[in-house]
Design a protein around this motif. Structure first.
Motif, PDB file in Angstrom:
ATOM      1  N   SER A  41       0.863  -1.191   0.000  1.00  0.00           N
ATOM      2  CA  SER A  41       0.000   0.000   0.000  1.00  0.00           C
ATOM      3  C   SER A  41       0.891   1.229   0.000  1.00  0.00           C
ATOM      4  CB  SER A  41      -0.834   0.055   1.277  1.00  0.00           C
ATOM      5  OG  SER A  41      -1.819  -0.914   1.281  1.00  0.00           O
ATOM      6  N   GLY A  44       1.956   5.068   5.071  1.00  0.00           N
ATOM      7  CA  GLY A  44       1.152   5.758   6.079  1.00  0.00           C
ATOM      8  C   GLY A  44      -0.200   6.203   5.562  1.00  0.00           C
ATOM      9  N   THR A  47      -2.277   8.204   0.929  1.00  0.00           N
ATOM     10  CA  THR A  47      -3.407   8.236  -0.006  1.00  0.00           C
ATOM     11  C   THR A  47      -4.402   9.339   0.392  1.00  0.00           C
ATOM     12  OG1 THR A  47      -3.151   5.863  -0.341  1.00  0.00           O
ATOM     13  CG2 THR A  47      -5.213   6.841  -1.099  1.00  0.00           C
TER      14      THR A  47
HETATM   15 MG    MG Z   1      -3.859   2.822   2.865  1.00  0.00          MG
END
Ligand code: MG
Ligand code: ASP
Length: 429
Positions: A41, A44, A47
């Motif tokens: 991902s 932290g 996004t």
């Molecule tokens: Mg995320």
């Protein structure tokens, strides 16, 4: 030699230090003789930060450009992780979603996977490299554009890679030791679940459990992928999410045949609201008219309750729940159809919470609802709505009573642990 897919979430990759810690875990798995594919991902909360930025420059960011922007987050973590591993003396190669063969439809922001062709991933593995794939992203063959799979989509990337590469297991690394009988942030005495069927996990995710992204569980269930949810901070074995048919087939003797607990876990959802349609004429076709109007908004509604007809007035009230974010859309649609349908007025209530108990053992055990309702009654909590499925019972309560509710129910079903659950950090994702 087995193939293991690992997924690391944003909270496990929040800074250089944690990237190094994750790199070490990956290298250890590789050194014990496994092929390793990692889905990452964005670091932290990056996004969310990118999303905020987008909304600062444009009130409604163009979907194509938003996907371009957000996919950069995963690209940063994949490159940093690959270079960390290389500097440790091991071969590693990062790939974007499109390089890794994650083919999706063209729906920006919530694309669906249509094909997975991990040719370059396979080649890199054959050359002995550790592969790092950017999670949450794909590529549409139709539009030739970059897409994203929806928030939390890296779980789905990991599961899809595991299915396409026929992995032994897909490990989802997070900041808690596994799946718990309730969110340990709400119920400190929540117990870690050793194993749970994918069917039960699907119900828990649908009922609001945040630990696994529902689309990833669905994908795993459809493709027979066994998951292990575990912490990137400890060596705890975590929780196995399995399909009894698949696991029995692969590991023989008696595995997966344990007796199922009546209630395996409890989920809550605070992001729901309730709409009540008051004084609807009690004649055939009126409920259909209400839900036709709702259906045209494409909003997913959940529980529906209709009261007994008031014999004097000849009207009924119907309540249903829906995601709070969709409340306004549905209210507007119903108001527009009010005259045609003929109800008196609408009531909107977003101070509700949903609590669901889930367990395959409910199929063969009576008295689960009685136990649930008396636990709530004992805690002085009023039940406003009830709905059931084969392996789940859900109730709606006041939002400000949900913490008491979940703790009382957790105790009543004998799920309390002797020790407090450890939460390593992060936000539960
Ligand atoms: Mg995320
Ligand atoms: N970074 C994306 C998100 O925050 C995808 C993910 O974390 O799985 O939604």
């Amino acid at each position: 030699m087995g193939l293991i897919v690992q997924k690391y979430g944003g909270s496990s990759l929040s800074d250089a230090e944690s990237i190094k810690r994750v790199a070490k875990r990956i290298v250890d798995t590789h050194r014990s003789g496994n092929e390793v594919v990692v889905a990452v991902s964005a670091m932290g909360d990056s996004t969310d930060e990118l999303l905020d930025l987008a909304h600062e420059v444009a009130p409604i960011p163009a979907p194509r450009e938003l996907d371009m922007l957000l996919t950069a987050g995963e690209r940063i973590s994949m490159a940093l992780l690959a270079m960390t591993i290389k500097s440790m003396g091991y071969d590693a190669r990062s790939f974007t979603g499109s390089q890794a063969g994650m083919i999706t439809d063209a729906r920006h922001g919530s694309a669906r996977i249509v094909d997975v062709t991990p040719v370059r991933v396979r080649e890199a593995l054959d050359e002995g490299a550790i592969v790092i794939v950017a999670g949450f992203q794909g590529f549409s063959r139709d539009t030739k554009d970059i897409t994203t799979l929806g928030r939390g989509g890296s779980d789905t990337t990991a599961v899809a890679m595991a299915a396409a590469l026929n992995a032994e297991i897909c490990e989802i690394y997070t900041d808690v030791d596994g799946i718990f009988t309730a969110d340990p942030r709400m119920v400190p005495r929540a117990s870690k679940i050793e194993r749970i069927t994918s069917e039960e996990m699907l119900e828990l995710a649908a009922a609001g459990a945040k630990i696994l992204y529902i689309r990833a569980v669905e994908y795993a269930r459809r493709h027979g992928v066994t998951l292990r949810v575990r912490s990137s901070y400890s060596n705890d074995e975590g929780t196995l999410v399995y399909d009894p048919d698949v696991l029995q087939a692969t590991s023989g003797s008696g595995e997966g045949q344990m007796e199922e607990p009546i209630v395996v876990g409890i989920a809550t959802d605070l992001n729901e609201a309730k709409i009540t349609v008051l004084e609807l004429p009690d004649i055939p076709g009126k409920a259909a008219a209400v839900f036709d109007a709702v259906a045209r908004t494409n909003v997913n509604i959940d529980m529906i309750v209709q009261n007994v007809s008031g014999s004097k007035t000849g009207t009924v009230d119907i309540s249903f729940t829906l995601p709070t974010d969709d409340g306004q859309t549905v209210l507007t649609a119903l108001t527009a159809a009010q005259e045609e349908i003929g109800f008196r007025r609408l009531q909107y209530d977003d101070q509700i919470a949903k609590l669901a108990v889930v367990g395959a053992g409910m199929r063969v055990n009576a008295g689960v609802s009685a136990k649930l309702f008396s636990a709530l009654a004992g805690a002085g909590i009023n039940i406003e709505m009830i709905s059931t499925s084969e392996i789940r019972i859900s109730v709606v309560t006041r939002a400000d009573m949900i913490n008491e509710a979940i703790r009382a129910v957790h105790t009543a079903f004998g799920l309390d642990s002797d020790v407090e659950a450890i939460v390593h950090g992060g936000t539960g994702r």
